[in-house]
Design a protein around this motif. Structure first.
Motif: not given
Length: 774
Positions: A490-495, A508-515, A527-533, A754-760
């Protein structure tokens, strides 16, 4: 219909089997049910199971309904109820209500309770000279004491904890069997006659003193400026007088921790208030049963500067066990209470291990003979925007359960590389484990592997699916591949985004700002300054910060001057190396500048990044705040502190540019902000004003992206949102344009989530048939 006529038709009776799921073991739930059912005139029984607590109640259906209503709405203090389900069963005809032995068969989904600080009743007994537990450092009851750190297996009973090594004396057994006693079925029940004991040892392991004399001798050693290793609930602390600059510096030298702040344990809340500014909410956090470290603004010079060099805050901690209460009561002054380890190694839990690993640090060892089953660090929290933000979820707060709609048991998430945790799923949710730390050393990697095995053992399951970070070279990723089960990367910022979604129960839907500082991207860049839809159909990267190179790769994370040079080179090319009026350029010798110029021009060991964390590092270096960092996040933290002290309301321009790359993502261009900052710095504008203008400019830019994408629910996540200035400004900017911001409170925004996001994410994907797991 739950009813049946008794013989003679005189009364209506019914019997229900009630399953209560949630944090209901280790909180006095069975005694609570016993007393409640007895008061209601019901017969039957209650017992722990691998799923929670099972009750069979027989009697007047209205009284049974009252029982269920109270269980749902008014459970014991530390219990949390996930669900209460009922099934009608045949009437048995018992005459009384009983607590039955626990059932160890069946699906394991019972919540594990965190360790709890002493309750007021136990503290009163602890200091009552007429009480048989007077000055006994292992006093506890059903409302407090060790839980997660001593649990060996489920369900939670004494024989499945490390207290099985201590046989209760007759008096303790009487308390344990007495429904009117608050120690009724208190699994860790003990007293001086039958429970764990203290001893003080020197560096050779020789016992110097025992019991209360050991505590008094340890206090005397601390008064004399010595370093004492103290075995607590989940591991060792290294302690030293926090007022003694020389002693604190000695601890830093021995522990090999040059500048990273130490936590400070204070005897009482009034002692905290004498050294720090503390709000009502911060008082509540400090005195809660979790007893976390709370980051507070220091107001006094009584604490040695070496405790937290250059830091406007102190990590304040109140005593969290009877042992610490006794020690701090005896001392009457604050002490450093830092993890018992050498920097980057896991915390020490065993007294023999302590002599081996801490013998070169500590002058003496205050230990006890209650085994610690698993290491548990101190939790860390702070207030952001008036609300709690957990930065490290550990003792008192972990493990923790989060609802994940559609989740099935058997998903194991192994986390990332820094601030690692482990998570696993149960029916309808996921459990996030305790903080494990960075996987930089062999010892840390071994501790992580043990934690993964521990999850499988506790829940008696072999995972159906193992989830890891997308980065193939993380130690956690390699471990995932070695487990021999289907693996999902799973991509880091998605998690990161899904961790916040799981915390708030969002879909979903949400816009994730993962910095954050760094995360492996799908394009193999940093990566490190991301906006994920995130949508019902998946996710895509819709925007990111403008990229720049990091000369030296990971070295740039330890040298903010390198990040600054990469930023300057991206903006100005070779001209950057002539800007010797700027601190990061001036900090490099001519030969170093030439080497870095070659690296940047030819792309040698200079990965491309879109990292917000490295952007903050670069600005910290440009402002002259920090050229080399001694711990992760130091430069960005100093930039935040500088911004806090500025009253300016300016915001640098960070415009949104059209896609310049094949990925089609919008680009936030930091160059106008950089040029404005350089002009300000050369004009003599204070670093704090520059830092504040950057923070506010980035917050406005976040809102601009949300408006452009058209998604009103916005997630703020990643390590950069530990920063109160950025978070509060971003929340305000998003609300100003009509968006609904969501940020972390209970789950760390850093890699601890991160682990919670990976599992979810895996559970969500599995429910849609997207994962490799059957």
């Amino acid at each position: 219909m739950m009813a049946a006529l008794s013989s003679g038709g005189a009364a209506v009776k019914g019997r229900l089997r009630i399953l209560v799921r949630g944090a209901v073991q280790g909180v006095g739930f069975r005694p609570f049910v016993f007393r409640l059912a007895t008061r209601l005139g019901l017969s039957g029984w209650v017992g722990n199971s691998t799923e929670g607590v099972v009750v069979e109640a027989e009697g007047d259906p209205e009284r049974i309904a009252d029982l269920i209503e109270i269980l749902r709405g008014s459970p014991p203090g530390h219990a949390t109820i996930d669900a209460v389900t009922t099934t009608e069963v045949p009437i048995v005809g018992e005459r009384s209500f009983a607590i039955r032995p626990s059932a160890s068969e069946g699906e394991r989904s019972a919540a594990l309770l965190p360790d709890l600080a002493p309750c007021t009743d136990c503290l009163a007994e602890l200091f009552d000279g007429s009480d048989r537990r007077y000055l006994y450092p292992f006093i506890n009851c059903t409302r407090c004491g060790p839980r997660f750190s001593i649990m060996e297996d489920l369900p939670y009973d004494r024989e499945r904890t490390s207290m099985r090594h201590f046989r209760m004396c007759a008096t303790c057994r009487e308390e344990y069997a007495d429904p009117a006693n608050r120690r009724f079925h208190a699994e860790a029940n003990a007293c001086p006659a039958c429970g764990p004991r203290l001893s003080l040892r020197d560096r050779t392991g020789r016992t110097i003193a025992r019991d209360h004399e050991a505590l008094l001798a340890a206090a005397a050693a601390l008064r004399g400026g010595n370093i004492c290793a103290v075995k607590g609930v989940g591991g060792f602390h290294l302690m030293v007088d926090a007022r003694d600059e020389a002693a604190v510096r000695r601890l830093r030298a021995r522990k090999r921790r040059s500048e990273k702040p130490f936590a400070v344990m204070f005897p009482t809340l009034s002692d905290v208030a004498a050294s720090c500014s503390i709000t009502a909410e911060e008082e509540r956090l400090s005195t809660s049963a979790a007893r976390p470290i709370v980051l507070l603004r220091r107001t006094s010079h009584s604490i040695a500067p070496a405790v937290a060099p250059g830091n406007p805050r102190i990590g304040a901690l109140l005593p969290y066990s009877p042992l610490h209460e006794l020690l701090m009561h005896e001392l009457g002054f604050p002490v450093v209470a830092t993890s018992g380890n050498v920097t980057e190694e896991p915390i020490v839990t065993d007294e023999q291990e302590a002599l081996r690993r801490l013998g070169a640090i500590a002058d003496c060892f205050l230990v006890h003979d209650r085994p610690i089953v698993r290491p548990v660090e101190d939790s860390v929290v702070r207030l952001v925007g008036g609300h709690e933000l957990v930065l490290r979820r550990a003792r008192g707060l972990a493990p923790a359960r989060f609802a994940c709609s559609g989740a099935r048991p058997g998903i194991l998430a192994v986390g990332g590389h820094l601030k690692t945790t482990v998570a696993s799923t149960y029916r309808g949710g996921a459990v996030l484990g305790s903080h494990l730390g960075d996987l930089e050393t062999a010892g840390a990697r071994s501790a992580h592997a043990r934690a993964v095995a521990d999850v499988c053992d506790l829940y008696a399951t072999s995972p159906r699916l193992v989830v890891r970070d997308l980065h193939p070279d993380y130690a956690s990723s390699r471990l995932a591949e070695e487990l021999g089960r289907p693996v999902l990367a799973v991509q880091h910022h998605l998690a990161h985004v899904w961790a916040c979604m799981a915390e708030h129960g969002l879909v979903p839907p949400v816009l994730g700002v993962a910095w954050d500082g760094t995360g492996y991207g799908t394009d193999r860049t940093v990566w490190g300054g991301e906006f994920l839809l995130i949508t019902a159909d998946g996710w895509r990267r819709v925007a990111h910060l403008r990229r720049f190179r990091l000369p030296g790769g990971e070295t740039a994370a330890r040298e903010p001057r390198r990040a600054a040079l990469g930023l300057l080179f991206e903006a100005f090319g070779r001209e950057a190396f002539a800007m010797t009026d700027l601190p990061p350029v001036a900090a490099l010798a001519p030969r170093e500048r030439e080497v870095l110029r070659t690296m940047l021009e030819h792309g040698l060991n200079s990965p491309v990044c879109s990292s917000a964390g490295r952007l903050f590092d670069a600005f910290a270096a440009l402002c002259g705040l920090r050229q080399r960092a001694s711990y992760e996040g130091q430069a960005a933290a100093e930039l935040e502190w500088a911004a806090e002290g500025s009253a300016g309301g300016r915001a640098y321009d960070v415009p949104l540019r059209e896609p310049a790359d094949a990925d089609g993502a919008l680009v936030l261009d930091w160059q106008p902000a950089l040029e404005a900052a350089l002009a300000d710095l050369r004009a003599g504008v204070a670093a704090g004003s520059v830092a504040a203008a950057l923070h506010h400019g980035l917050a406005v830019a976040i809102a601009a992206v949300a408006v452009r994408i058209g998604e009103g629910r916005v997630i703020l996540t990643g390590g950069c949102f530990q920063n109160a200035v950025l978070t509060e400004a971003a929340v305000a900017a998003l609300r100003a344009v009509g968006c609904e911001p969501h940020r972390h409170r209970r789950v760390p925004p850093n890699d601890g989530g991160i682990a919670l996001g990976q599992a979810a994410w895996a559970a969500w994907s599995e429910a849609r048939g997207w994962t490799p797991c059957a």
